[in-house]
Enzyme design. Sequence first.
Site, short mmCIF file in Angstrom:
data_model
loop_
_atom_site.label_atom_id
_atom_site.label_comp_id
_atom_site.label_asym_id
_atom_site.label_seq_id
_atom_site.Cartn_x
_atom_site.Cartn_y
_atom_site.Cartn_z
N PRO A 143 55.09 48.38 50.82
CG PRO A 143 54.46 49.67 52.79
CD PRO A 143 55.04 49.97 51.42
CG ASN A 144 53.58 43.92 54.08
OD1 ASN A 144 54.72 43.19 54.75
ND2 ASN A 144 52.97 45.17 54.93
NE ARG B 182 49.54 41.98 52.94
CZ ARG B 182 49.38 43.24 52.60
NH1 ARG B 182 49.81 43.60 51.50
NH2 ARG B 182 48.84 44.11 53.42
CE1 TYR C 185 45.98 44.14 49.38
CE2 TYR C 185 46.11 42.30 51.14
CZ TYR C 185 45.96 43.70 50.72
OH TYR C 185 45.93 44.73 51.70
CG ASN D 268 49.37 49.44 45.98
OD1 ASN D 268 49.13 50.19 46.94
ND2 ASN D 268 48.68 48.47 45.67
CB ALA E 257 50.70 50.10 55.13
CD GLU F 177 46.86 56.69 46.42
OE1 GLU F 177 47.49 57.81 46.34
OE2 GLU F 177 45.93 56.42 47.08
CG HIS G 238 44.88 51.64 46.99
ND1 HIS G 238 45.80 51.68 47.77
CD2 HIS G 238 44.58 52.90 46.82
CE1 HIS G 238 46.20 52.89 48.05
NE2 HIS G 238 45.49 53.67 47.30
NE ARG H 227 41.21 45.65 53.16
CZ ARG H 227 42.66 45.15 52.89
NH1 ARG H 227 43.36 45.53 51.97
NH2 ARG H 227 42.98 44.39 53.85
#
Length: 287
Positions: A9-10, A17, A22, A69, A72, A93, A95, A102
Amino acid sequence: MKVLIVNGPNLNLLGTREPEIYGSVSMEEYLEKLKSEFPAHELDYYQSNIEGELINRLQVDDFDAVVINPGAFTHYSYAIADSLKNIQKPKIEVHISNIYKREEFRQKSVTAACTDAVLSGFGMEGYRLAILSLKQNPLLHSFKIKDKIYCNNISVYPSQLTKRKLYIIEELNSENVRIYNDENKLKWYSKSYFSINRESEIISIKIDDEILNDESDTVEVTIEFSNGDKYWIVFTTPKYLDDVFDEEIYYSVHKYIIVKKLNLNSIESAIYSLDKKNELIENCRKY
């Protein structure tokens, strides 16, 4: 190798964004860079903001490895974790940001334990590093005893291995497999020489230009593979370069292949020899 890249998502908003976190490059732009850098890999990209759609895509068994990735969903989707656990293929995975620097809730990944490795904090380069790892790291090759595997690199064993030939694993450890080679001897080889899937093979070689002088000329050649990919490569001769140096002080020959004479036999021999040594694609340009 077909690599499925999955974004959660996103991540469809990459480039706009929170660019301070990012970056300002969209995934579509970066994907083109990846395809250019890894022409021998088929990169399939999928993104969704919906958990179930991501799971449905992961359950389609049409890839050799996954770079994911989860966005969330990383922090709470046990459903995606279960889906990854069921995939018996290399999984990495990724990120973009360093999740461990964070907010506290972002520092936990429930999906990481179901993958083979995690890359975090390298920006968009994390995707590239993941694909590079899949290509180079033998520890990410998921093999089992009696698996049928194909040789994708004969390395220094031209008399013992044949590229694209099928072999059967008799024994294995964390880095190597033991097979009966072409001499019918049971020997150990690096896992990195093999793949579960057979590489696409050359189905046609076409000289695109008329050869006006077989001793002093340059021609483009198109190579087509069984998976539909097409590449072009340039051939020339030593005499052609000598003729150029009669008039120029330098000549760029990056990604040129030099043969004694330009003819179909010498061009085909060079192409098949480069392919056998896994040096063909790096000397080509993809259409």
